[in-house]
Write a protein that holds these residues in place. Structure first.
Motif, mmCIF file in Angstrom:
data_model
loop_
_atom_site.group_PDB
_atom_site.id
_atom_site.type_symbol
_atom_site.label_atom_id
_atom_site.label_comp_id
_atom_site.label_asym_id
_atom_site.label_seq_id
_atom_site.Cartn_x
_atom_site.Cartn_y
_atom_site.Cartn_z
ATOM 1 N N GLU A 26 -8.321 -1.951 6.109
ATOM 2 C CA GLU A 26 -7.158 -2.767 6.484
ATOM 3 C C GLU A 26 -7.095 -2.953 7.998
ATOM 4 O O GLU A 26 -6.808 -4.053 8.490
ATOM 5 N N ASN B 170 0.825 -1.211 0.000
ATOM 6 C CA ASN B 170 0.000 0.000 0.000
ATOM 7 C C ASN B 170 0.864 1.270 0.000
ATOM 8 O O ASN B 170 0.540 2.266 -0.668
ATOM 9 N N ARG C 33 -8.893 -2.404 -1.639
ATOM 10 C CA ARG C 33 -7.603 -2.359 -2.341
ATOM 11 C C ARG C 33 -7.798 -2.118 -3.835
ATOM 12 O O ARG C 33 -7.106 -1.300 -4.458
#
Length: 400
Positions: A353, A123, A336
């Motif tokens: 997350e 990320n 995502r």
């Protein structure tokens, strides 16, 4: 096998067994032999050595149960020591299981943290690419860095906790630290306990509890000592006898043998109230043992009921947390893909997350609680000890 607390308890069991043998010796007569030699000195002294030999015997009749009471008390003490060892086996086995479950949960959470760290590094890299492309501000990068740092900071703490659990387990099994830490490094699955069957009747449960049985034997022993104390107020019959011989010169030592047999009866008349105080003291100890036995019954029933409720609650939480984990995993996958496509900002991805990390850890905690609750229920039901080598009465065939 190598636990040092169990070794100490086994030594106390051996001591109780020897004390029972000592108490049983009171039923038999006591024989004492003696022999000597002498030589006269002076003007009219014999030139030869003088020799003597003799045997003294004494026996106390068990008229009012003083000796048999001591034997009964020692026999109950031996059984209580056996149940004490059994109860310690039960406790140590449970501690080993609970410590292993705790270590397994820590190892699983450590694996989750390391796995999450990889996603957070991806990320962070994606956020940097998007900043370079001018799609987002550097705020996304800083948030990604902060999230990654927080997860990385949790890893050393989890490693420390895993080492502490491994060292505690080493102490329980009686070996130096080191080997168990290597065995616990891999993140295996959390053990799933079997479906609990009926708890059985309370009386049946209590007969399997070695601590309750030990308290019962202690009560029996202290009750027997009340009778021993009372017997001191009653008459005592003792038989004594002796055989002896003496001569000048060893060759004629056994030519003349003399002896005697005596019977004496004694009765306590006055001792300032000492013996009656001992009787009252023994009665008070027995009353305390009765209270302790009743208390052990209540504690055992409480542990069974509490452990049963805990296991039921833990099973429900495992099912609920499993559903929450499935939802959090799907949400994280969607977040995502949407973030990579530029459909959501990084704050939404960060939230999903964190929810996934929390859900994964919550599932591990719930599964650990379920396994621990099963161990505690098994302990409460009297499991975890072995009757092998213990002085359990023959009419008490227990299933550990």
């Amino acid at each position: 096998k190598n636990n040092f607390d169990l070794a100490q308890s086994a030594a106390r069991l051996a001591q109780a067994r020897a004390q029972l043998a000592s108490a049983r010796a009171g039923f038999f007569p006591q024989l004492t032999g003696s022999a000597g030699a002498s030589k006269d000195v002076g003007d009219f002294a014999q030139k030869k050595l003088g020799f003597n030999a003799g045997v003294d015997a004494s026996w106390e009749a068990d008229l009012f149960g003083q000796i048999s009471g001591n034997v009964a008390a020692s026999r109950a003490d031996l059984a209580a020591a056996g149940y004490s060892l059994a109860d310690l086996q039960r406790v140590i086995a449970g501690q080993v299981a609970l410590t292993t479950i705790q270590a397994r949960a820590t190892a699983l959470q450590l694996a989750i943290a390391r796995d999450t760290l990889k996603y957070q590094e991806d990320n962070l890299q994606i956020a940097r690419w998007r900043v370079q492309a001018g799609l987002v501000s550097s705020l996304d990068v800083e948030q990604a860095r902060g999230q990654r740092a927080q997860t990385a900071a949790s890893i050393p703490l989890l490693e420390s906790n895993l080492a502490a659990s491994a060292n505690a387990l080493s102490t329980l099994i009686g070996e130096p630290p080191g080997r168990t830490f290597g065995l616990l490094q891999g993140a295996g699955l959390m053990p799933t306990p079997p479906a609990a069957e009926g708890l059985g009747a309370p009386a049946e449960v209590l007969r399997r509890r070695p601590d309750v049985r030990g308290a019962e034997e202690t009560l029996i022993a202290n009750s027997a000592r009340v009778g021993v104390a009372r017997a001191q107020l009653l008459p005592l019959l003792r038989l004594t006898g002796n055989l002896s011989t003496s001569s000048v010169g060893i060759g004629s030592l056994f030519d003349v043998i003399t002896g005697g047999l005596f019977a004496t009866v004694s009765q306590l008349i006055f001792d300032g109230g000492r013996t009656r105080a001992q009787v009252r003291s023994a009665e008070a100890v027995a009353q305390g043992s009765l209270a302790a036995w009743r208390g052990s019954i209540l504690s055992a029933l409480e542990e069974v009921e509490t452990a049963g409720v805990d296991l039921k609650s833990a099973r429900e939480r495992v099912a609920i947390q499993g559903e929450a984990l499935d939802a959090a995993n799907n949400a994280a996958l969607l977040a995502r893909s949407q973030y990579q496509a530029g459909l959501i900002d990084f704050r939404d991805l960060l939230t999903s997350e964190n929810q996934l990390l929390s859900a994964r850890n919550a599932v591990v905690s719930a599964e650990a609680d379920r396994a621990s609750a099963f161990v505690r229920l098994t302990q409460a039901l009297g499991g975890g000890w072995s009757p092998a080598g213990l002085p359990i009465p023959s009419n008490d065939r227990l299933e550990p």
